[in-house]
Design an enzyme around this catalytic site. Structure first.
Site, PDB file in Angstrom:
ATOM      1  N   ALA A  20      -0.219  -5.953  33.774  1.00 42.30           N
ATOM      2  CA  ALA A  20       0.034  -7.129  32.941  1.00 42.30           C
ATOM      3  C   ALA A  20      -1.242  -7.517  32.198  1.00 42.30           C
ATOM      4  O   ALA A  20      -2.341  -7.243  32.663  1.00 42.30           O
ATOM      5  CB  ALA A  20       0.496  -8.294  33.817  1.00 42.30           C
ATOM      6  N   CYS A  21      -1.073  -8.163  31.055  1.00 43.81           N
ATOM      7  CA  CYS A  21      -2.183  -8.650  30.239  1.00 43.81           C
ATOM      8  C   CYS A  21      -3.118  -9.488  31.092  1.00 43.81           C
ATOM      9  O   CYS A  21      -2.630 -10.335  31.830  1.00 43.81           O
ATOM     10  CB  CYS A  21      -1.629  -9.489  29.092  1.00 43.81           C
ATOM     11  SG  CYS A  21      -2.870 -10.335  28.132  1.00 43.81           S
ATOM     12  N   PRO A  22      -4.436  -9.354  31.000  1.00 42.59           N
ATOM     13  CA  PRO A  22      -5.155  -8.424  30.129  1.00 42.59           C
ATOM     14  C   PRO A  22      -5.573  -7.131  30.833  1.00 42.59           C
ATOM     15  O   PRO A  22      -6.565  -6.510  30.423  1.00 42.59           O
ATOM     16  CB  PRO A  22      -6.378  -9.249  29.725  1.00 42.59           C
ATOM     17  CG  PRO A  22      -6.680 -10.033  30.968  1.00 42.59           C
ATOM     18  CD  PRO A  22      -5.358 -10.266  31.667  1.00 42.59           C
ATOM     19  N   GLY A  23      -4.856  -6.713  31.868  1.00 42.19           N
ATOM     20  CA  GLY A  23      -5.220  -5.511  32.622  1.00 42.19           C
ATOM     21  C   GLY A  23      -5.453  -4.278  31.758  1.00 42.19           C
ATOM     22  O   GLY A  23      -6.507  -3.648  31.851  1.00 42.19           O
ATOM     23  N   ASP A  47       2.493  -3.208  28.225  1.00 43.05           N
ATOM     24  CA  ASP A  47       2.364  -4.650  27.999  1.00 43.05           C
ATOM     25  C   ASP A  47       2.386  -4.942  26.501  1.00 43.05           C
ATOM     26  O   ASP A  47       1.581  -4.402  25.736  1.00 43.05           O
ATOM     27  CB  ASP A  47       1.057  -5.162  28.615  1.00 43.05           C
ATOM     28  CG  ASP A  47       0.746  -6.572  28.168  1.00 43.05           C
ATOM     29  OD1 ASP A  47       1.551  -7.463  28.478  1.00 43.05           O
ATOM     30  OD2 ASP A  47      -0.273  -6.781  27.478  1.00 43.05           O
TER      31      ASP A  47
END
Lengths: 83, 139
Positions: A20-23, A47
């Site tokens: 998931a953001c910002p991963g 994402d």
């Protein structure tokens, strides 16, 4: 670059799908340090926000964003390391 | 060259707001910015070792949605706010400062806190950090 050119690039791949953001952006940032200058990093991301974020990040950090190809429900995002 | 900087006042201690702080921090780090976090009141309480391990509080205003949200986050294996902060700290220049006033009021010691904490400062020090930041958030 158009989609055909992007698909034929020789790349280093970082698979950030499922993150998931910002991963995926963080993984891109980390992975780029292992890519030789001049080479291309291809980030795989599912994402939605990341394909908007990586071009901004590349511009800000002086890397070259080459384009994005979307298929099978995820994105291939291409960045050339310039420095 | 000095990096750009985000300053963040972490006042809240509910999991939803801690997550927002963690995600903003890792986003800033990804964009090449330094981050100074000033943890005070409930944000500081949430950083205590005992609280970090057990705290499941969510904001009251949306508490009816909280169980669904927690379940969805677990199902998607979203990292906890603490893991997110740890990763951000391992990737960039993130400093976590504890508010000395809160600590003095309730008698907390620095060793009571999780290991991402850097130091204990007064609000004057943080205001000075925020003055040099490009923007400041209050969460």
């Amino acid at each position: 670059m158009d989609e055909v050119q992007l698909r034929h690039l020789k790349t280093h791949v970082v698979d950030a799908r499922g993150g998931a953001c910002p991963g995926p952006l963080l993984e891109t940032k980390k992975a780029l340090t292992g890519v030789p200058v001049g080479d291309i990093l291809e980030t795989l991301s599912s994402d939605e926000g990341t394909k908007a974020d990586i071009p901004v990040w590349a511009r800000k950090t002086g890397q070259e964003y080459l384009g994005t190809v979307t298929d099978s429900g995820y994105d291939h995002i291409y960045v050339r390391r310039l420095k | 060259m000095t990096n750009e900087k985000m300053a963040l006042v972490l006042f809240s201690g509910t999991v939803d707001k801690l997550m927002a702080a963690g995600i903003m921090t890792s986003g800033a780090v990804a964009m090449g910015m330094d981050v100074d976090i000033f943890a005070t009141f409930w944000g500081e309480a949430a950083l205590r070792k005992d609280m970090a391990a057990t705290n499941q509080r969510m904001s009251k205003d949306f508490e009816d949605m909280a169980p669904m949200f927690m379940k969805a986050m677990a199902a998607k294996k979203i990292p906890s706010w603490l893991e997110t902060l740890k990763t951000a700290k391992g990737t960039g220049n993130v400093k976590v400062h504890l508010c000395s006033m809160t600590m003095e009021i309730v008698g907390w010691k620095k060793e009571d806190f999780v290991d991402i904490v850097d130091d204990v400062v007064g609000v004057g020090s943080f205001v000075d950090m925020a003055k040099d930041a490009d923007f400041t958030l209050f969460i």
